[in-house]
Design an enzyme around this catalytic site. Structure first.
Site, PDB file in Angstrom:
ATOM      1  N   LYS A  88       3.488   1.900   1.110  1.00  0.00           N
ATOM      2  CA  LYS A  88       4.445   2.665   0.322  1.00  0.00           C
ATOM      3  C   LYS A  88       5.223   1.680  -0.548  1.00  0.00           C
ATOM      4  O   LYS A  88       5.756   0.677  -0.035  1.00  0.00           O
ATOM      5  CB  LYS A  88       5.396   3.420   1.256  1.00  0.00           C
ATOM      6  CG  LYS A  88       4.723   4.564   2.029  1.00  0.00           C
ATOM      7  CD  LYS A  88       4.349   5.708   1.105  1.00  0.00           C
ATOM      8  CE  LYS A  88       4.078   6.993   1.876  1.00  0.00           C
ATOM      9  NZ  LYS A  88       3.630   8.092   0.997  1.00  0.00           N
ATOM     10  N   ASP A 108       1.068   3.578  -2.596  1.00  0.00           N
ATOM     11  CA  ASP A 108       1.507   4.948  -2.889  1.00  0.00           C
ATOM     12  C   ASP A 108       2.974   4.904  -3.291  1.00  0.00           C
ATOM     13  O   ASP A 108       3.822   4.451  -2.521  1.00  0.00           O
ATOM     14  CB  ASP A 108       1.316   5.829  -1.647  1.00  0.00           C
ATOM     15  CG  ASP A 108       1.662   7.291  -1.892  1.00  0.00           C
ATOM     16  OD1 ASP A 108       2.025   7.647  -3.031  1.00  0.00           O
ATOM     17  OD2 ASP A 108       1.568   8.092  -0.932  1.00  0.00           O
ATOM     18  N   GLU A 141      -1.412   5.370  -5.977  1.00  0.00           N
ATOM     19  CA  GLU A 141      -1.255   6.810  -5.772  1.00  0.00           C
ATOM     20  C   GLU A 141       0.063   7.286  -6.374  1.00  0.00           C
ATOM     21  O   GLU A 141       1.122   6.710  -6.129  1.00  0.00           O
ATOM     22  CB  GLU A 141      -1.290   7.077  -4.257  1.00  0.00           C
ATOM     23  CG  GLU A 141      -1.280   8.528  -3.851  1.00  0.00           C
ATOM     24  CD  GLU A 141      -1.400   8.670  -2.317  1.00  0.00           C
ATOM     25  OE1 GLU A 141      -1.946   7.753  -1.664  1.00  0.00           O
ATOM     26  OE2 GLU A 141      -0.920   9.677  -1.791  1.00  0.00           O
ATOM     27  N   ASP A 190      -1.651  12.731  -6.088  1.00  0.00           N
ATOM     28  CA  ASP A 190      -1.328  13.435  -4.842  1.00  0.00           C
ATOM     29  C   ASP A 190      -0.468  14.643  -5.231  1.00  0.00           C
ATOM     30  O   ASP A 190      -0.992  15.733  -5.526  1.00  0.00           O
ATOM     31  CB  ASP A 190      -0.604  12.454  -3.884  1.00  0.00           C
ATOM     32  CG  ASP A 190      -0.072  13.093  -2.610  1.00  0.00           C
ATOM     33  OD1 ASP A 190      -0.214  14.307  -2.427  1.00  0.00           O
ATOM     34  OD2 ASP A 190       0.506  12.370  -1.761  1.00  0.00           O
ATOM     35  N   LYS A 192      -5.033  17.371   0.198  1.00  0.00           N
ATOM     36  CA  LYS A 192      -4.339  17.773   1.429  1.00  0.00           C
ATOM     37  C   LYS A 192      -4.406  19.289   1.497  1.00  0.00           C
ATOM     38  O   LYS A 192      -3.963  19.962   0.558  1.00  0.00           O
ATOM     39  CB  LYS A 192      -2.864  17.356   1.386  1.00  0.00           C
ATOM     40  CG  LYS A 192      -2.613  15.864   1.365  1.00  0.00           C
ATOM     41  CD  LYS A 192      -1.116  15.558   1.315  1.00  0.00           C
ATOM     42  CE  LYS A 192      -0.886  14.052   1.226  1.00  0.00           C
ATOM     43  NZ  LYS A 192       0.539  13.712   1.015  1.00  0.00           N
TER      44      LYS A 192
HETATM   45  O1  OSB Z   1       2.563  10.761  -0.116  1.00  0.00           O
HETATM   46  O2  OSB Z   1       0.769  10.703   0.986  1.00  0.00           O
HETATM   47  C1  OSB Z   1       1.979  10.883   0.942  1.00  0.00           C
HETATM   48  C2  OSB Z   1       3.311  11.367   4.452  1.00  0.00           C
HETATM   49  C3  OSB Z   1       4.196  12.393   4.259  1.00  0.00           C
HETATM   50  C4  OSB Z   1       4.362  12.907   2.999  1.00  0.00           C
HETATM   51  C5  OSB Z   1       3.653  12.384   1.924  1.00  0.00           C
HETATM   52  C6  OSB Z   1       2.749  11.346   2.123  1.00  0.00           C
HETATM   53  C7  OSB Z   1       2.593  10.827   3.399  1.00  0.00           C
HETATM   54  C8  OSB Z   1       1.691   9.727   3.646  1.00  0.00           C
HETATM   55  C9  OSB Z   1       0.676   9.856   4.752  1.00  0.00           C
HETATM   56  O3  OSB Z   1       1.697   8.734   2.980  1.00  0.00           O
HETATM   57  C10 OSB Z   1       1.170   9.429   6.070  1.00  0.00           C
HETATM   58  C11 OSB Z   1       0.260   9.833   7.210  1.00  0.00           C
HETATM   59  O4  OSB Z   1       0.103  11.011   7.502  1.00  0.00           O
HETATM   60  O5  OSB Z   1      -0.263   8.923   7.877  1.00  0.00           O
HETATM   61 MG    MG Z   2       0.989  10.274  -1.443  1.00  0.00          MG
END
Ligand code: OSB
Ligand code: MG
Length: 368
Positions: A163, A188, A213, A238, A262
């Site tokens: 992140k 991301d 991302e 995303d 998702k």
């Molecule tokens: O942006 O992909 C995302 C988790 C919660 C909300 C948004 C995101 C995420 C993650 C994935 O990055 C985390 C996971 O489930 O391992």
């Molecule tokens: Mg994401």
């Protein structure tokens, strides 16, 4: 399909450690498990993945609950149907609220597959025996990010997502790249940047990220298209892709090379399968995103990611990454960046009723 009852279970479970993004730190996960039952007593399971507050999308646990109780469950009961896809299409009459729709629609797909006594992955046309998995690191400090990544690599993960946000980006990516020269890394941003930050994003190009991302606005396909022209690293969308129509627009505009799918964000299987088809036809790579979810949603992710096109590892981690104990009968276990598909009927997992009971903070049943 004859539905006898629909039960909503509201859960609350602490994470083993906080999950940090620039928008929100998640320490406790609330969610909704949807349990549909037919006249023969067969059960289908879905999971509402909205968070307690609207930081990732506009939905919350409470708005999902309201939509399920007052709008979507009555719609399911309003008319008979033969196939869960009809419900996916019926829900199109309701604007937005994808995660609430997905929670119920995915439970109906699970039930439908169990009624035919086939695995859900087979029903949707999946072929992969092993699903490609990866894990996400989101923490407050660089040292903590490195430590978490080291632990995950030791556990066998071969793909790590970091992140990032302005000021917490180049240094993190560089350090992680130095630590793990051949690891598959991606970043991301959860929409933390604007086009003015272009040079900061270009500075990431030299670290060989698999993709970046959602760098820009959640609803901005045009700016992602402009940015992609000036970035070597492929953009993965995303938040920006909620409907098949969004996907068509992103394809017209060349806004991305990759999409994370998702089920919750796109409103369930009917929409996800259409987005997948559009991506396949237009050479956009796809992988399965994660939502810090419980085992029901994890099992659905595994079914989806058996589709041939899910050729890059997704945010699919072991139940133990976030939970002391998951709510399903046997936890999801990732080994060396892979999980075997679940071969039982439907999603192939059952609820662990004892654990579910411990973490349930509300429950309501709706009869036909
Ligand atoms: O942006 O992909 C995302 C988790 C919660 C909300 C948004 C995101 C995420 C993650 C994935 O990055 C985390 C996971 O489930 O391992
Ligand atoms: Mg994401």
């Amino acid at each position: 399909m004859k539905i006898k009852s629909i039960t909503l279970h509201i859960l609350s479970m602490p994470l083993k450690k906080p999950f940090v993004t620039h928008l929100q730190t998640v320490e406790k996960r609330e969610g909704i498990i949807v349990e549909v039952q037919d006249a023969d007593g067969l059960i289908g399971l879905g999971e509402g993945v909205a968070f307690s507050t609207p930081w990732y999308t506009e939905e919350t646990v409470k708005t999902s609950y309201h939509m399920l109780k007052d709008v979507l469950i009555p719609l399911v009961y309003s008319n008979s149907f033969q196939h869960p896809e009809e419900i996916g299409n019926r829900f199109a009459a309701v604007r937005g609220n994808s995660m609430a729709k997905a929670a119920l629609e995915m439970a109906l797909w699970d039930l439908y597959a169990r009624q035919q006594n086939v695995p859900l992955w087979e029903m949707i046309g999946g072929t992969r025996r092993e699903i490609l998995a990866g894990a996400v690191v989101g923490a407050n400090s660089l040292n903590e990010m490195i430590k978490q990544a080291e632990d995950l690599v030791r556990e066998g993960y071969q793909r790590i997502k970091l992140k990032i946000s302005p000021g917490a980006d180049v240094e993190i990516v560089k350090e992680l790249r130095d630590h793990f020269p051949s690891l598959t890394l991606l970043a991301d941003a959860n929409s933390a940047y604007s086009l003015e930050d272009k040079s900061q994003l270009q500075a990431l190009d030299e670290y060989g990220l698999e993709m970046i991302e959602q760098p820009l606005g959640v609803d901005d396909l045009v700016e992602h298209s402009l940015l992609q022209k000036e970035l070597q690293t492929p953009i993965c969308l995303d938040e920006s892709i909620v409907t098949p129509h969004d996907m068509k627009s992103a394809i017209y505009l060349n806004s991305c090379g990759v999409v994370n799918i998702k089920l919750g964000r796109v409103g369930g299987y009917t929409s996800a399968l259409e987005i997948y088809r559009l991506c396949q036809e237009n050479h956009i790579k796809v992988w399965c995103g994660g939502m810090i979810e419980f085992g029901v949603s994890r099992a659905h992710n595994l079914a989806l990611a058996t589709l041939e096109g899910f050729s890059i590892p997704g945010d699919i981690s072991s139940s133990s990454k976030y939970w002391e104990e998951d709510i399903i009968s046997s936890p999801i276990v990732v080994k060396n960046g892979r999980v075997e598909r679940l071969d039982g009927a439907g999603i192939g997992v059952e609820l662990n009723r004892k654990r579910l009971g411990h973490v349930t903070i509300g429950k309501e049943m709706f009869n036909q």
